[in-house]
Structures are given as structure tokens and as C-alpha cells.
Write an enzyme that holds these catalytic residues in place. Structure first.
Site, PDB file in Angstrom:
ATOM      1  N   ASP A 169     -14.131  27.165  -1.368  1.00  0.00           N
ATOM      2  CA  ASP A 169     -12.943  26.907  -2.174  1.00  0.00           C
ATOM      3  C   ASP A 169     -13.407  26.330  -3.501  1.00  0.00           C
ATOM      4  O   ASP A 169     -14.571  26.474  -3.887  1.00  0.00           O
ATOM      5  CB  ASP A 169     -12.043  25.898  -1.438  1.00  0.00           C
ATOM      6  CG  ASP A 169     -10.566  26.111  -1.743  1.00  0.00           C
ATOM      7  OD1 ASP A 169     -10.169  25.891  -2.903  1.00  0.00           O
ATOM      8  OD2 ASP A 169      -9.820  26.483  -0.828  1.00  0.00           O
ATOM      9  N   HIS A 225      -7.662  22.157  -5.590  1.00  0.00           N
ATOM     10  CA  HIS A 225      -7.279  22.985  -4.443  1.00  0.00           C
ATOM     11  C   HIS A 225      -8.196  22.745  -3.250  1.00  0.00           C
ATOM     12  O   HIS A 225      -7.734  22.623  -2.102  1.00  0.00           O
ATOM     13  CB  HIS A 225      -7.285  24.465  -4.823  1.00  0.00           C
ATOM     14  CG  HIS A 225      -6.694  25.369  -3.777  1.00  0.00           C
ATOM     15  ND1 HIS A 225      -7.465  26.032  -2.849  1.00  0.00           N
ATOM     16  CD2 HIS A 225      -5.407  25.707  -3.520  1.00  0.00           C
ATOM     17  CE1 HIS A 225      -6.676  26.741  -2.059  1.00  0.00           C
ATOM     18  NE2 HIS A 225      -5.426  26.569  -2.446  1.00  0.00           N
ATOM     19  N   SER A 397      -2.248  28.888   1.826  1.00  0.00           N
ATOM     20  CA  SER A 397      -3.512  28.138   1.817  1.00  0.00           C
ATOM     21  C   SER A 397      -3.458  26.989   2.804  1.00  0.00           C
ATOM     22  O   SER A 397      -4.401  26.731   3.554  1.00  0.00           O
ATOM     23  CB  SER A 397      -3.783  27.535   0.431  1.00  0.00           C
ATOM     24  OG  SER A 397      -4.256  28.482  -0.471  1.00  0.00           O
TER      25      SER A 397
END
Length: 451
Positions: A169, A225, A397
Site C-alpha cells: 500500500d 491510506h 479498501s
């Protein structure tokens, strides 16, 4: 809003085109026809094992391309895998077809663009309900559509430190109060400029940043994120701070292949192989890898990397996507790779409905998990200093992060379980839900209350 992170570019040849030999060319054809985005001027090229240096150079000369990075060394019948750059103004599709027709090239494909699958709702939170962790009979609070993690905690399963997960990620904020104790530390490295463990990555103390090619796995808010996904999987619980993740004691390994919403296929291949190789070299119990992003087209290069992870007994958990579309008719990668070690996850609301933004697929998406209004860790900056913050977020996600946590939780209580057994346990324990009938393969939602 959807956050874009280009990641995972892939080589592609097309069935039906003279001389092209890509085994999955029809999938690539579909990706190109659907106008999937790719990195301009780049291809991933997989050579055959018989392709010596002169043969590789002559092949690239056909399109005026030059190798800018070798992603994998030759291994048996599989030759070297390279990321190549074409002359300015070149047609990626034309160069791909020409290279694929060359006898020394196994496949050539575009560098597809992937995006992180998160949808921001409220930027931060101070106090609120972690409905996604609750279950029908969990202590203190209940929600029949939660994951049931709290019920497993109540039975004493808060995850073992020996269980590892990889997070491909953006980076992870190592100093976040809820994460710092659960980020992996390499036992065989010290910061001295020497690659003590011979991994090829110098001083990879807490993982590796494949974007900037260094050991700094958190740079700034462009790594939010990854920090958010990590919080759902493994924020420290029971410590009177912030939130509790699914697995309070899990060991998370950052493999940063995105930053500020951008990455590429070559980075994704290297990150996946890094984590797979760590499992072998460190002899660690690495059970799952989070791939909470997607987009682009079919990539043989990345599919091969997922396959190598599968051979190492590692699950890859992928977000189904945030476009309100059926993945049965419009594949969304990596969630749509038809590989035994992939789990594709849609997003569920706290009311038990499929989230309006969530992709679905009666044959291609396995199950749904909490994905709307999910509270998690987030880096915030105050007076120039990064502080431990929190945010309420939505997206597939975050649903997929719950399933990564579920894999770690099951492995904690079933330490000899193989990847297929963990996947089967997750799917078989899922609770049938009317809103998911005909929308996901199981017609059911995540339930880890018995793990």
C-alpha cells in the site's frame, strides 16, 4: 472521494493477434477495450529463459525501447522480467504487440494504473462506535452486521505476535500510538548501511519503500491510506488509546509500493516478491497480504507474483472496487484474478446492505465485510509535526482490511492451518445475508465470532 494510486502495471499480449502468445491475452484484450489506464510509454517485458543479453537487446531495439529496471532475475524457463521505456510518442499497444511476436519474449504488457479503494466521509473522529468490530452478542455494544471480532476478543483471541501480514500500500506511520507496537522489526538488520541478511535491501528495519528505494516506510500524509488500512488490521487494542484493530498483537510488514495515490506494476511485483521472500528467508508465519486497491487491466506479471505468494502459502486479500459495478462483467484487478489464494471483498453498511459504491460479483467477489463509516488510524500534522490521529472512512479498501485481520485471527487460533484452510474457514463461516444474494459468491458477510 476515491483516492488514486497507480500501482501494478502489467505486461500484455493479445489472443487473436498474429504471433502473440500470451496465455491470458483475452483478459488483456478486454482490459484495453475497456480503456483501462496505464502508465504512458512503459511496458513490462518477460523474456524466455533462452534469451541471452544480445537477444534481449535485439528485441528491445525493435521498438526503440530501453530497460530502466530489471524486476526479476532469470529462473529456469522464465527469463528476466524488465520494465522498459519507449521513445516519446510511441504507441504502447503497438510496441506491446511487436514485442510479443518476438520469439525471445514470453509476454509484454502495459503498466496498468491501480487506485486505492477508499471513500472519505468524515476526516477525523474523537469518539464513536466501531460497529464493524461488533457482533450480534458482543460485549458492551452489538451490531448484527459487524465482523464479530469483539466476540473473538471476549473469548481471548486477540491474535499472536508470531502471526504476520504484509501490507502492500502506501506507507505506514510507525510512530502512531495505535500502531507502533505492531509494525514488524527485522531481527537481522541494524541501521549501518550494510545488508546483513543478504535480502538485497539495505537496512530494511521495518520493511521497504519501493517507490523511493529506501527503508523509510513513512514519509508524510501521502502515506495515509496505508496507515488507515493498518489500523483496521492491527491497531493495538486494550490499551486505552484510540481504536482497536481486528488483531491486537499481529505483526504488520510494510511494503510501500504507492505514495500520494500513485504506484506502478513493477513496484507491485517487487513488493509482493519481497514479502514472499521474507516468509522463506525469515521462516515467519506470514499468512496474508493486503492489496486494498485496484484498477487497470489484467497483468500476467502481477498474476505470476500472486501465484508465487500462493506457492508460499500466503493469501492475497483484495478490494472489490468502488465503482458500483459487477466484476463478473467488468473485471477489476487484482480482485478479479482467478487464483486460489485470492479473496475478493465487497463493502457492507452497518445496516446490512451492500454499500452503494461497492463493486459486486456473484461469481468473482467472495464475500462482503464492514466498509462504511469505519473508524481507523490516520496521520495528522499539527504545527509541522505528525501526530496520531483518526478518521472515519468508507470503501472496499477497509472491507478487505477486515478480511486480512480475519485471516490473522484464524491463524492465531489454528496455527497449523494452510492458506486454503484459512480461506475456506473465512468463506464457510460467513453469514448468509439477503442483500448479498446474487451479489457475492457466498451470498454472505464476514463473521469471525467463532475464530
Amino acid at each position: 472521494m476515491n483516492r488514486g494510486l497507480s500501482a501494478v502495471a502489467v505486461a500484455v499480449s493479445l489472443l487473436g493477434c498474429v504471433g502473440l502468445a500470451h496465455a491470458n491475452a483475452d483478459l488483456v484484450e478486454a482490459s484495453l477495450s475497456a480503456h483501462a489506464k496505464y502508465v504512458p510509454g512503459e511496458l513490462l517485458v518477460q523474456f524466455h529463459g533462452t534469451a541471452a543479453l544480445a537477444a534481449r537487446q535485439s528485441a528491445l531495439a525493435l521498438v526503440g525501447g530501453r530497460s530502466v529496471e530489471r524486476l526479476r532475475a532469470a529462473n529456469g524457463s522464465m527469463g528476466e522480467l524488465h520494465r522498459i521505456r519507449l521513445p516519446e510518442g510511441s504507441s504502447v499497444a503497438a510496441a506491446m504487440r511487436l514485442l510479443s511476436a518476438n520469439g525471445f519474449v514470453k509476454f509484454a504488457e502495459p503498466n496498468w494504473v491501480y487506485t486505492a479503494q477508499s471513500v472519505a466521509t468524515d476526516p477525523y473522529y474523537v469518539n464513536g462506535s466501531q460497529w464493524g468490530m461488533y457482533g450480534a452478542t458482543s460485549p458492551l455494544f452489538t451490531n448484527a452486521y459487524g465482523s464479530g471480532a469483539a466476540m473473538a476478543w471476549d473469548r481471548g483471541n486477540t491474535c499472536l505476535k508470531k502471526i504476520h501480514v504484509g501490507i502492500m500500500d502506501e506507507g505506514i506511520m510507525l510512530t502512531h500510538n495505535d500502531l507502533l507496537k505492531n509494525v514488524w522489526t527485522n531481527p537481522d538488520e541494524v541501521v549501518n548501511g550494510i545488508d546483513e541478511d543478504g535480502s538485497g535491501y539495505v537496512d530494511d528495519i521495518n520493511g521497504w519503500d519501493f517507490v523511493n528505494k529506501d527503508n523509510t516506510v513513512f514519509d508524510d500524509v501521502t502515506d495515509e491510506h496505508g496507515t488507515q488500512v493498518a489500523g483496521i488490521i492491527g491497531a493495538r487494542g486494550g490499551d486505552d488509546k484510540g481504536i482497536a484493530g481486528v488483531c491486537w498483537g499481529v505483526n504488520m510488514i510494510p511494503a510501500k509500493m504507492m505514495t500520494n495515490g500513485t504506484g506502478n506494476a513493477g513496484l507491485a511485483v517487487k513488493a509482493m516478491d519481497y514479502l514472499t521472500n521474507l516468509k522463506y528467508s525469515k521462516n515467519i508465519k506470514l499468512v496474508a497480504i493486503s492489496a486494498a486497491w485496484g484498477g487497470g487491466g489484467f497483468s500476467q506479471a502481477f498474476s505470476d507474483a500472486i501465484g508465487r505468494a500462493g506457492a508460499a502459502n500466503i493469501l492475497v486479500v483484495a478490494a472489490a472496487g468502488n465503482s458500483s459495478k459487477s466484476n463478473d462483467t467488468a473485471p477489476f484487478y487484482p480482485a478479479s484474478y482467478a487464483l486460489d489464494n485470492v479473496i475478493s471483498v465487497a463493502a457492507l453498511t452497518e445496516y446490512g446492505t451492500l454499500a452503494s459504491y461497492s463493486n459486486y460479483g456473484a461469481t468473482t467477489v467472495h464475500l462482503a465485510a464492514p466498509g462504511t463509516a469505519i473508524e481507523t488510524t490516520n496521520p495528522v500534522i499539527k504545527k509541522g509535526v505528525y501526530k496520531s490521529g483518526y478518521a472515519s472512512l468508507s470503501g472496499t479498501s477497509f472491507a478487505s482490511a477486515f478480511v486480512v485481520g480475519a485471516a490473522a485471527m484464524y491463524a492465531s487460533s489454528h496455527q497449523s492451518a494452510t492458506a486454503p484452510e484459512i480461506k475456506a474457514a473465512i468463506l464457510n463461516s460467513a453469514v448468509p445475508t439477503s442483500s448479498l444474494t446474487g451479489k457475492v459468491l457466498t451470498g454472505a458477510r464476514l463473521d469471525m465470532s467463532t475464530f
